[in-house]
Design an enzyme around this catalytic site. Structure first.
Site, mmCIF file in Angstrom:
data_model
loop_
_atom_site.group_PDB
_atom_site.id
_atom_site.type_symbol
_atom_site.label_atom_id
_atom_site.label_comp_id
_atom_site.label_asym_id
_atom_site.label_seq_id
_atom_site.Cartn_x
_atom_site.Cartn_y
_atom_site.Cartn_z
ATOM 1 N N SER A 146 0.856 -1.199 0.000
ATOM 2 C CA SER A 146 0.000 0.000 0.000
ATOM 3 C C SER A 146 0.885 1.239 0.000
ATOM 4 C CB SER A 146 -0.858 -0.001 1.269
ATOM 5 O OG SER A 146 -1.441 1.269 1.475
ATOM 6 N N TYR A 159 -1.811 -0.885 10.294
ATOM 7 C CA TYR A 159 -1.876 -1.153 8.849
ATOM 8 C C TYR A 159 -0.578 -0.699 8.171
ATOM 9 C CZ TYR A 159 -3.913 -1.192 4.117
ATOM 10 O OH TYR A 159 -4.184 -1.438 2.781
HETATM 11 P P1 NAI Z 1 -11.442 -6.042 0.639
HETATM 12 O O1 NAI Z 1 -11.690 -5.970 2.098
HETATM 13 O O2 NAI Z 1 -12.456 -5.504 -0.279
HETATM 14 O O3 NAI Z 1 -11.090 -7.543 0.215
HETATM 15 C C1 NAI Z 1 -10.134 -8.276 0.967
HETATM 16 C C2 NAI Z 1 -10.413 -9.742 0.803
HETATM 17 O O4 NAI Z 1 -9.471 -10.444 1.646
HETATM 18 C C3 NAI Z 1 -11.821 -10.120 1.301
HETATM 19 O O5 NAI Z 1 -12.440 -11.007 0.396
HETATM 20 C C4 NAI Z 1 -11.563 -10.776 2.647
HETATM 21 O O6 NAI Z 1 -12.527 -11.763 2.988
HETATM 22 C C5 NAI Z 1 -10.176 -11.389 2.420
HETATM 23 N N1 NAI Z 1 -9.483 -11.616 3.692
HETATM 24 C C6 NAI Z 1 -9.333 -10.723 4.701
HETATM 25 N N2 NAI Z 1 -8.705 -11.302 5.727
HETATM 26 C C7 NAI Z 1 -8.456 -12.590 5.364
HETATM 27 C C8 NAI Z 1 -7.866 -13.693 6.019
HETATM 28 N N3 NAI Z 1 -7.406 -13.592 7.268
HETATM 29 N N4 NAI Z 1 -7.768 -14.872 5.359
HETATM 30 C C9 NAI Z 1 -8.264 -14.999 4.091
HETATM 31 N N5 NAI Z 1 -8.848 -13.986 3.431
HETATM 32 C C10 NAI Z 1 -8.948 -12.796 4.060
HETATM 33 O O7 NAI Z 1 -10.045 -5.299 0.414
HETATM 34 P P2 NAI Z 1 -9.382 -4.713 -0.918
HETATM 35 O O8 NAI Z 1 -9.593 -3.253 -0.915
HETATM 36 O O9 NAI Z 1 -9.753 -5.515 -2.075
HETATM 37 O O10 NAI Z 1 -7.844 -4.952 -0.540
HETATM 38 C C11 NAI Z 1 -7.064 -6.023 -1.055
HETATM 39 C C12 NAI Z 1 -5.616 -5.775 -0.684
HETATM 40 O O11 NAI Z 1 -5.216 -4.503 -1.220
HETATM 41 C C13 NAI Z 1 -5.391 -5.688 0.822
HETATM 42 O O12 NAI Z 1 -4.145 -6.269 1.125
HETATM 43 C C14 NAI Z 1 -5.365 -4.203 1.078
HETATM 44 O O13 NAI Z 1 -4.629 -3.891 2.223
HETATM 45 C C15 NAI Z 1 -4.687 -3.704 -0.182
HETATM 46 N N6 NAI Z 1 -4.937 -2.305 -0.480
HETATM 47 C C16 NAI Z 1 -6.230 -1.831 -0.676
HETATM 48 C C17 NAI Z 1 -6.413 -0.470 -0.964
HETATM 49 C C18 NAI Z 1 -7.763 0.126 -1.189
HETATM 50 O O14 NAI Z 1 -7.866 1.374 -1.276
HETATM 51 N N7 NAI Z 1 -8.833 -0.637 -1.320
HETATM 52 C C19 NAI Z 1 -5.261 0.461 -1.070
HETATM 53 C C20 NAI Z 1 -3.983 -0.164 -0.838
HETATM 54 C C21 NAI Z 1 -3.843 -1.483 -0.572
#
Ligand code: NAI
Length: 261
Positions: A146, A159
């Protein structure tokens, strides 16, 4: 969105956090480009839905497993499941992540440990558990970090620490795994429209105002889409980036290049 047609044909890719948001877009992109997929998520219902939609889209084969990647025993089980599906892993995308929007006084040891377990320890343990499945020809690992890894934002200490650690992990894995031909890189997304982003907006007293405010911060004039991150992942996972390892690709619409808003 364009995908390099068949660019991942005969490749097997494992994607964590694939049920929704960025992980789902990565899975869709690799699937369209011909990869066989193994999807992992702790949200059983959403994972089932994503897997069903992708299977119905007439692409390559898909397996999936419900697992909490913060649990080291679950990671061992996952590695065994992956090995029973395919002899060889070509691509691993460590995408699963969580965030808590909390000021310092509300950060507890349990919250810090949970965030680090999901965002940082899981990529380490999953890489360790799967590395023997990569072939002598090598492969690619992409970690989703990130912009928090390099820039401070309010209420984001656990985070940011986990994501900065993930950049350090990426560099160190890249060095250790280079002799085996395994490249390890990170993507550092900015604000991306996903359920995680929506949850963050809802913590504000005026979510719509916050959405407009953040949109205006981007020199490219919009917030990111999950597909913007998926394209960067596809580049780092493909032979197009054969001479790139240990690096961090910022995908933020120019958000962090400004000295002043
Ligand atoms: P989201 O919350 O929409 O999706 C994350 C997915 O990971 C979900 O399906 C959730 O069930 C799964 N997950 C969470 N904890 C888990 C665990 N312990 N075991 C298995 N699965 C798990 O998040 P998003 O936005 O799609 O983020 C994806 C990645 O991108 C993350 O690592 C986040 O930190 C990173 N990110 C997101 C940003 C944003 O603005 N949305 C910006 C920068 C990085």
């Amino acid at each position: 969105m364009r995908a390099i047609k068949d660019g991942f044909a005969h490749q097997f890719a494992v994607v964590t956090g694939a049920a929704r948001g960025i992980g789902r877009a990565i899975a869709e992109h690799l699937h369209r480009a011909g990869a066989r997929l193994f999807l992992v998520d702790c949200n059983a219902a959403a994972l089932e839905e994503t897997t069903r939609v992708l299977r119905d889209s007439h692409g390559s084969a898909i397996d999936c497993a419900v697992a909490d990647v913060a649990d080291p025993a679950a990671i061992e089980r996952l590695a065994a499941q992956v090995a029973s599906c395919e002899e060889r892993v070509d691509v691993l995308v460590n995408n699963a992540g969580i965030e808590f929007d909390l000021p310092l006084e509300k950060v507890t040891a349990d919250i810090f440990d949970r965030v680090v377990a999901v965002n940082l320890r899981a990529p380490l343990l999953l890489t360790k558990a799967l590395v023997s499945l990569f072939s002598e020809a090598g492969g690619a690992i992409v970690n989703i970090s990130s912009i928090h890894a390099h820039h401070a934002f309010p209420n984001a200490i656990p985070y940011a620490c986990s994501k900065a650690g993930l950049v350090a992990l990426t560099r160190n894995l890249a060095l250790e795994l280079a002799p085996r031909g395994i490249r390890v890189n990170a993507v550092c997304p900015g604000y991306i429209d996903t359920p995680m982003w929506d949850e963050w907006l809802r913590t504000a007293s005026d979510p719509e105002a916050l959405a407009r405010e953040t949109e205006a911060l981007h020199p490219l004039g919009r917030r990111g889409r999950p597909e913007d991150v998926a394209s960067a992942v596809a580049y780092l996972a493909s032979t197009e980036s054969a001479w790139v390892t240990g690096t961090c690709l910022v995908v933020d619409g120019g958000l962090t290049i400004r000295a002043h808003p």
